[in-house]
Design an enzyme around this catalytic site. Structure first.
Site, PDB file in Angstrom:
ATOM      1  N   PRO A   2       0.833  -1.210   0.000  1.00  0.00           N
ATOM      2  CA  PRO A   2       0.000   0.000   0.000  1.00  0.00           C
ATOM      3  C   PRO A   2       0.863   1.254   0.000  1.00  0.00           C
ATOM      4  O   PRO A   2       1.836   1.342   0.734  1.00  0.00           O
ATOM      5  CB  PRO A   2      -0.816  -0.111   1.290  1.00  0.00           C
ATOM      6  CG  PRO A   2      -0.116  -1.119   2.133  1.00  0.00           C
ATOM      7  CD  PRO A   2       0.640  -2.012   1.216  1.00  0.00           C
ATOM      8  N   GLU A   3       0.534   2.201  -0.850  1.00  0.00           N
ATOM      9  CA  GLU A   3       1.239   3.483  -0.849  1.00  0.00           C
ATOM     10  C   GLU A   3       0.351   4.498  -0.133  1.00  0.00           C
ATOM     11  O   GLU A   3      -0.701   4.157   0.395  1.00  0.00           O
ATOM     12  CB  GLU A   3       1.568   3.891  -2.285  1.00  0.00           C
ATOM     13  CG  GLU A   3       2.496   2.862  -2.935  1.00  0.00           C
ATOM     14  CD  GLU A   3       3.187   3.377  -4.194  1.00  0.00           C
ATOM     15  OE1 GLU A   3       3.276   4.598  -4.380  1.00  0.00           O
ATOM     16  OE2 GLU A   3       3.629   2.540  -4.995  1.00  0.00           O
TER      17      GLU A   3
END
Ligand SMILES: [Zn+2]
Length: 279
Positions: A2-3
């Site tokens: 996840p960014e």
């Protein structure tokens, strides 16, 4: 992984399913997830209410009534989901927070890299990467003069420079490739050789890209879902990431995938040509 746009999407979901809930009990099935002494962690939080969830970079900050903050980093695959108390859990669910309203918040992590740490509120900025983290990629926090100053000081290739959260928070592999393509900058160009014009364009694209990705609730890649039953929709907006071998949307040249600082990197050799790469 996840960014930042994905983590911001998780934060917004958590505001709906966890904020305002009082903790009745905590089950820990994989001890390493909790960096504190587990018994102290449980005792400190049972009876407390989650006031809200903040975010800094890719760190989630759960604010509790007793002036404590739980810092949570999802790392590769961590995610949260809600269900009714004592619902079925699988072997990848490592921590369960039971709430007094009959629901529970579960933390699931197939890779087991995610971590939680409880600290006094105000001390969270001393945890892990938060201590040295650069500004959030927003107009308010991320100033072009600052960006220029730190770029001029570094001989690092621009791609790993951007991945370093100490420079600017929240850019991971996906959004790095995208903003460099948008800015027509070669991922291997040294940071200190960027022109003022390139810096301005890159700066503006970073702010725009992260805002847009957040609006689309992030990118769904591999197994990452935002854990509230919704997948992000931004993968449909990606121009280069994951598209090695396909044609560049801008010029039609074949996109090439290479390794830059051990990270898979996709770019257009024509649009993102750089004089220095003709070694
Ligand atoms: Zn191109």
């Amino acid at each position: 992984m996840p960014e930042m746009p994905e983590v911001e999407t998780v934060r917004r979901g958590l505001m709906n399913i966890a904020a305002g809930r009082k903790i009745q009990g905590i089950d820990v099935y994989y001890g390493k997830t909790i960096e504190n002494d587990i018994e102290k962690f449980r005792q400190a939080l049972i009876g407390q209410t989650i006031e809200r969830i903040d975010r800094r970079g890719k760190y989630l900050l759960f604010r509790f009534t007793n002036n404590l903050t739980m810092v949570s980093h999802l790392r590769m695959e961590g995610s949260y989901y809600r269900q009714l108390n004592d619902g079925p859990i699988d072997k990848h669910t490592h921590v369960v927070f039971h709430f007094t309203d009959g629901t529970e918040l579960c933390y699931r992590d197939t890779r087991k890299f995610g971590r939680m740490r409880l600290v006094k509120t105000g001390e969270e900025m001393q945890v892990g990467g938060l201590k040295t983290m650069g500004p959030e990629p927003t107009t308010k926090d991320f100033k072009v003069d600052y960006f220029k100053r730190i770029l001029k000081k570094s001989r690092s290739k621009i791609k790993p420079f951007l991945l370093n959260q100490d420079h600017v928070a929240g850019l991971g592999n996906i959004y790095c490739d995208e903003v460099l393509w948008q800015s027509r900058i070669n991922p291997e160009q040294p940071a200190n050789t960027l022109t003022d014009e390139q810096i301005q364009i890159l700066h503006d694209n970073i702010i725009k890209e992260i805002a847009k990705a957040t609006k689309y609730k992030g990118t769904t890649v591999h197994t990452f879902m935002n854990a509230f039953g919704e997948a992000g929709a931004f993968q449909n907006q990606l121009e280069v990431y994951g598209r090695g071998g396909e044609k560049c949307e801008r010029c039609g040249h074949k996109l090439v995938k290479i390794k830059v600082a051990q990270r898979g990197t996709t770019f257009c050799p024509r649009c993102q040509a750089w004089a220095g790469d003709q070694k």
